[in-house]
Enzyme design. Structure first.
Site, short mmCIF file in Angstrom:
data_model
loop_
_atom_site.label_atom_id
_atom_site.label_comp_id
_atom_site.label_asym_id
_atom_site.label_seq_id
_atom_site.Cartn_x
_atom_site.Cartn_y
_atom_site.Cartn_z
N PHE A 20 0.81 -1.31 -0.16
CA PHE A 20 -0.02 0.15 0.00
C PHE A 20 0.84 1.25 0.04
O PHE A 20 0.51 2.18 -0.73
CB PHE A 20 -1.19 -0.01 1.09
CG PHE A 20 -1.88 -1.03 1.25
CD1 PHE A 20 -2.89 -0.87 0.40
CD2 PHE A 20 -1.96 -2.01 1.80
CE1 PHE A 20 -4.29 -1.87 0.29
CE2 PHE A 20 -3.24 -3.06 1.89
CZ PHE A 20 -4.24 -2.84 1.01
N GLU A 177 -10.79 -12.48 12.62
CA GLU A 177 -11.46 -12.90 11.51
C GLU A 177 -11.33 -14.20 10.90
O GLU A 177 -12.12 -14.68 10.28
CB GLU A 177 -10.64 -11.85 10.46
CG GLU A 177 -11.42 -10.34 10.88
CD GLU A 177 -10.56 -9.14 9.84
OE1 GLU A 177 -11.19 -8.30 9.79
OE2 GLU A 177 -9.75 -9.72 9.57
#
Length: 430
Positions: A20, A177
Site C-alpha cells: 500500500f 477474522e
C-alpha cells in the site's frame, strides 16, 4: 558547426516494496520530474485486509491481488523490477539485489512491510504459519481443507479429533477474522459434503496471551467480538501465552491441545531495512524515523508503513494498517515533489480513519472514535469500505457477488487444495 547538447538527468526515485505504501508513493509522484524504479520480490500487489478470506476459501487469489506492471502500465516514468533487495549503500546511494545488481537512487523510499514474528521461536513457523503473502494464504487454505479430508478417512477417534481442531494464535483483528470464518466454514458450508464426519463438531480455538481480544478496540466492542465468536462456536482462551507449537499441537499456559492445524496471528517483525542502513530500530525491527518520515542522518531516505515506528498525534504508535501506509505513501510522494520544487513541506500527521474487524456473517465491529458500531450495520459498512478500496470494477463486482453468494447460500467456492506442503501433508497429517 552545431553543438551537441545532453538533456539533464532526471531525479531517480527508488521505491522498495509494492504494498500500500509503495503504490501510494508512486501514484503521488505522478507528474513529477522524476524517474521511478519500483522493486518488489513479487510481481503482484496484495490487498492484505482480505488475505484471510483466501486462507479460509472465501475468495480466490486473483480477487485480492493484481500484477504491479498492470497497475502502472500507463506510467512511462515507472520501471518495475522483480527482485529481492539484500542491502543498501548509503554512501554510494545504491540498492543491491540478490543477483548482484546495483540500482542507483537519488531518493530512496523503503516500504518493505513486515513478516510474522514468533518471539524468538522461529522453529514454530513450519507448524504455525503466519498470514502475510498469497503463498501463506494458499498454504493455510490447503492445511484447513486437508484436515477435513483426512478426518473423513481417519479411523482413530483421537487422531480424528486432532484433525478437526483448528487453533488460531493471536486475538487481534486477523486472528478474530480467521477464527470466525473457520468456524462458519465448518458449521455452515461443509456439513452436507462429508459422509463419515460431522464437521459441526470441529473445534476452533482462539488463543490470546492478553486479558482480552481486539485489545486496541474499546472494551465494549472487544466484549461483543468475544461473545459473537463464542456464539459461532469459537473457544476463546485468554491470558495463556503459547509455550510450544509442534506437529502434535500447541501448548499454552499449563494446557496441551492436540491439533493438526495451527495458524499464527500473534505478532509481526519488520523487514531487515534497519539492518541494511545500520540505523536505529525498536525491538520489532522497525526503523526510527523523523517527523518527515526520513531516516536520521539520511534526508534522502524515506521509510513508511510496517517498516517504521512513529507516533501519531495522540502519542500512540501509528498502527500497522493499510490506511496508515497509504497516508504515509501519499505524504512522501508530495514531500518529494515539494523538495524538488524547493518548497517547505510540513511534518507527517496521521489521521486515524477508524478500526474495522469482521467476526462472521452480519457480525463486525467498527471504532471511528466519534462513534462505535457493531452487528449487521457494521458488517455492511465493513464490506462496502473494503470493496471501495479494491482495484478495478471487475474485482469489486466479483468480490461483492462472492460475498452475496456466501451470505445467501453459505457456500464458499474457492475451496481448492493446491500447493505442495510436505509438513501439512504426508508427514504431518498421515
Amino acid at each position: 558547426m552545431s553543438e551537441s547538447t545532453t538533456s539533464p538527468r532526471r531525479h531517480r526515485v527508488v521505491i522498495v516494496g509494492g504494498g500500500f505504501g509503495g503504490l501510494e508513493t508512486a501514484k503521488a509522484l505522478k507528474g513529477a520530474p522524476v524517474d521511478i524504479c519500483l522493486i518488489d520480490q513479487r510481481n503482484h500487489h496484495i490487498f492484505q485486509p482480505l488475505l484471510y478470506q483466501v486462507a479460509t476459501a472465501s475468495l480466490a487469489t486473483s480477487e485480492i491481488a493484481w500484477p504491479i506492471r498492470s497497475i502502472f502500465r500507463d506510467r512511462r516514468d515507472i520501471t518495475t523490477i522483480l527482485g529481492r533487495v539484500v542491502g543498501v549503500s548509503t554512501q554510494g546511494r545504491s540498492v543491491f539485489l540478490e543477483d548482484g545488481t546495483a540500482v542507483p537512487y537519488d531518493t530512496l523510499v523503503l516500504a518493505t512491510g513486515a513478516r510474522h514474528a514468533y518471539f524468538g521461536h522461529d522453529e514454530w513457523e513450519p507448524f504455525a504459519p503466519g498470514l502475510k503473502t498469497i503463498e501463506d494464504a494458499t498454504l493455510i487454505r490447503r492445511r484447513i481443507l486437508l484436515a477435513f479430508e483426512r478426518a473423513e478417512r481417519e479411523q482413530d477417534p483421537a487422531r480424528r479429533a486432532a484433525l478437526l481442531t483448528f487453533v488460531v494464535v493471536g486475538g487481534g483483528p486477523t486472528g478474530v477474522e480467521l477464527a470466525g470464518t473457520i468456524a462458519e466454514l465448518a458449521r455452515t458450508t461443509l456439513p452436507k459434503e462429508f459422509r463419515h464426519i460431522d464437521t459441526t463438531t470441529s473445534r476452533t480455538v482462539l488463543i490470546e496471551a492478553g486479558p482480552r481480544i481486539l485489545s486496541s478496540y474499546p472494551d465494549d466492542l472487544s466484549d461483543y467480538a468475544q461473545t459473537s465468536l463464542q456464539q459461532l462456536g469459537v473457544e476463546v482462551e485468554l491470558g495463556r501465552p503459547v509455550k510450544d507449537c509442534s506437529a502434535d499441537g500447541v501448548v499454552y499456559g499449563d494446557r496441551t491441545l492436540p491439533a493438526a492445524t495451527i495458524i499464527w496471528a500473534a505478532g509481526v517483525r519488520a523487514s531487515p531495512a534497519a539492518e541494511w542502513l545500520g540505523a536505529a530500530a525498536d525491538r520489532a525491527g522497525r526503523l526510527q524515523v523523523l517527523p518527515d518520515l526520513t531516516v536520521p542522518d539520511h534526508p534522502e531516505i524515506f521509510a513508511i508503513g510496517d517498516t517504521v515506528a512513529i507516533a501519531g498525534p495522540d502519542g500512540k504508535p501509528v498502527p500497522g494498517i493499510a490506511p496508515a501506509a497509504k497516508q504515509a505513501g501519499t505524504y512522501v510522494g508530495r514531500a518529494i515533489k515539494a523538495r524538488l520544487a524547493r518548497k517547505a513541506f510540513p511534518a507527517f500527521v496521521y489521521k486515524h480513519q477508524g478500526s474495522l474487524a469482521q467476526i462472521g456473517r452480519s457480525r463486525a465491529v467498527i471504532d471511528f472514535g466519534w462513534i462505535k458500531l457493531r452487528g449487521w450495520l457494521a458488517w455492511w459498512i465493513w464490506g462496502i469500505a473494503h470493496i471501495y478500496f479494491l482495484i478495478g470494477l471487475r474485482t469489486r463486482l466479483s468480490v461483492a457477488l462472492n460475498w452475496l453468494w456466501i451470505h445467501t447460500f453459505n457456500q464458499r467456492s474457492a475451496r481448492l487444495i493446491t500447493q505442495r506442503d510436505e509438513l501439512g501433508g504426508s508427514r504431518r497429517l498421515k
